[in-house]
Design an enzyme around this catalytic site. Structure first.
Site, mmCIF file in Angstrom:
data_model
loop_
_atom_site.group_PDB
_atom_site.id
_atom_site.type_symbol
_atom_site.label_atom_id
_atom_site.label_comp_id
_atom_site.label_asym_id
_atom_site.label_seq_id
_atom_site.Cartn_x
_atom_site.Cartn_y
_atom_site.Cartn_z
ATOM 1 N N ASP A 170 0.829 -1.211 0.000
ATOM 2 C CA ASP A 170 0.000 0.000 0.000
ATOM 3 C C ASP A 170 0.869 1.270 0.000
ATOM 4 O O ASP A 170 2.095 1.188 0.024
ATOM 5 C CB ASP A 170 -0.917 -0.059 1.240
ATOM 6 N N ASP B 169 -10.176 3.251 -3.498
ATOM 7 C CA ASP B 169 -10.890 2.043 -3.045
ATOM 8 C C ASP B 169 -12.284 1.956 -3.640
ATOM 9 O O ASP B 169 -12.946 2.971 -3.874
ATOM 10 C CB ASP B 169 -11.032 2.074 -1.513
HETATM 11 C C1 GLA Z 1 -6.024 1.217 1.477
HETATM 12 C C2 GLA Z 1 -6.204 0.191 0.357
HETATM 13 C C3 GLA Z 1 -7.318 -0.766 0.730
HETATM 14 C C4 GLA Z 1 -6.986 -1.447 2.042
HETATM 15 C C5 GLA Z 1 -6.743 -0.411 3.137
HETATM 16 C C6 GLA Z 1 -6.227 -1.039 4.412
HETATM 17 O O1 GLA Z 1 -7.132 2.049 1.570
HETATM 18 O O2 GLA Z 1 -6.488 0.832 -0.844
HETATM 19 O O3 GLA Z 1 -7.529 -1.728 -0.285
HETATM 20 O O4 GLA Z 1 -5.841 -2.250 1.879
HETATM 21 O O5 GLA Z 1 -5.797 0.564 2.720
HETATM 22 O O6 GLA Z 1 -5.909 -0.105 5.373
#
Ligand code: GLA
Length: 408
Positions: free
Chosen positions: A161, A217
């Site tokens: 990430d 997301d």
């Molecule tokens: C980010 C990623 C998500 C998830 C969260 C976890 O937002 O894009 O897919 O992994 O972090 O904290």
């Protein structure tokens, strides 16, 4: 003999010379990595985040892995069981990362061993910054140490990430972790997650990524926004134009599936599953596999749709027609066939005509269409067929040219 002036020769040489990678990519000290032979088809699996958020534990992961087998998902092709954020406890005196001992009392290797014992593969999550998006320890400055630890635990997949990465260049940071994973000696699929911010489709493969998120997301809704997150159609619209960057071993990732999580209707979930298959997207389920109903299971295990996603050519589909709420997507498949999705984005039923010209084929050609959700062949047709597509839903088809009959 005619001689070119020296300055002209210098100019020609400069023009013909390949642009040094450092200038072209804007990043210094950077070398493209050879393909690693991993993820030749888009990865399929399950990840804890969409349904469980930070509520992860060894017990949960083992339960979901069992359900992946018992539900028929393993038989349908799903492999990776991925713990997303919040598994971390801290770093020991030697700097080694360890899991939260309350959630993972026997450590991560025990969970990985269990997942492997079911014939599945095991994935984990970290972050290129100091901390993960949920404030747990990130891998910055510990890349080689973490990669080695993952290899010792038996990790097969790393989602990496981009929170808390102030001052880092994503292309370089992802390349560092890719180098570290390779140095660990274990084949580990590398999933980049910078949310598409720095156009990772342009450099993700060269930085060692097997897949890269193209957007923020996903939000479990047909369309719209929810803070940083985007509804399904909003994510779909951002994939247009990215097809050329994907292929075997390096995929665009429009984020995980929401199928079964409750925010959309079954028809809308069928649409997400179909469109993600057209996009050659990783199929990473994000629901509670241990408590899914028959309708959810039927969507996630539709082998005809999965076969489109996993098609060996690895060419992403693209929209070929859009008028109002009607949209047609086409994806070339191995053997000269094509997959087609007719999408009704709106709240009223629509008639959508599929014309052979949209498929790049002459109208006189007899085609056999197959409905991948009704599991039915349609009568052979020429020129085109009109379908009624229900509100906020899709019809998904494959077309196969009808074989000319052999004389006699
Ligand atoms: C980010 C990623 C998500 C998830 C969260 C976890 O937002 O894009 O897919 O992994 O972090 O904290």
């Amino acid at each position: 003999m005619f001689r070119l002036p020296r300055i002209l020769i210098v100019l020609i040489v400069l023009l013909l010379a390949p642009v040094p990678a450092a200038l072209a990519g804007g990043a210094m000290h950077f070398h493209a990595r050879p393909a690693d032979g991993l993820a030749l088809a888009p990865p399929m699996g399950w990840d804890s985040w969409n349904h469980f958020g930070c509520r992860v534990s060894a017990r949960l992961i083992e339960r979901e892995a069992q359900a992946m087998v018992a539900s028929g998902m393993k038989a349908a092709g799903y492999r990776y069981v991925i713990i997303d954020d919040c598994w971390q406890g801290g770093r020991g005196a030697n700097g080694n990362i360890y899991p939260n001992p309350k959630l993972f009392p026997r450590g991560i290797k025990a969970v990985a061993d269990y997942v492997h014992s079911l014939g599945l593969k095991f994935g984990i999550y970290s972050d290129a910054g100091d901390r993960t998006c949920q404030g747990r320890p990130g891998s910055r400055g510990h890349e080689y140490q973490d990669a080695l630890q993952y290899a010792r635990w038996g990790v097969d997949y790393l989602k990496y990430d981009w929170c808390h990465t102030g001052g880092l260049n994503p292309r370089e940071a992802y390349a560092t972790m890719s180098d570290a994973l390779r140095a660990s000696g274990r084949p580990i699929v590398f999933s980049l997650c910078d949310w598409g911010v720095r156009k990772p489709w342009r450099w993700g493969a060269a930085a060692g990524g097997n897949l890269w998120r193209t957007t923020p997301d996903i939000w479990d809704a047909w369309r719209g926004r929810h803070g940083f997150s985007l509804g399904m159609l909003n994510i779909l619209d951002r994939q247009v134009g990215l097809a050329k960057y994907a292929g075997p071993g390096h995929w665009n990732d429009p984020d995980m599936l929401e199928v079964g999580n409750g925010g959309m209707t079954n028809a809308q979930y069928r649409a997400q599953f179909s469109l993600w298959a057209m996009l050659a997207a990783p199929l990473i389920a994000g629901n509670d596999l241990a408590h899914m109903n028959a309708a959810t299971r039927a969507i996630l295990t539709n082998r005809e749709v999965i076969a489109v996603d996993q098609d060996r050519l690895g060419i992403e589909g693209q929209p070929v027609y859009r008028h109002g709420n009607a949209e047609i997507w086409v994806r070339p498949l191995v053997g000269g066939r094509e997959a087609v999705v007719l999408l009704n984005r709106g709240r009223q039923p629509l008639h959508i005509r599929l014309r052979w010209s949209e498929l790049g084929l002459p109208g006189y050609l007899p085609l056999r269409l197959r409905d991948l959700w009704r599991h039915k062949d349609l009568p052979v047709a020429t020129h085109g067929v009109t379908f009624e597509v229900a509100p906020t839903s899709v019809i998904m088809l494959t077309e196969t040219p009808e074989q000319p009959r052999t004389p006699g």
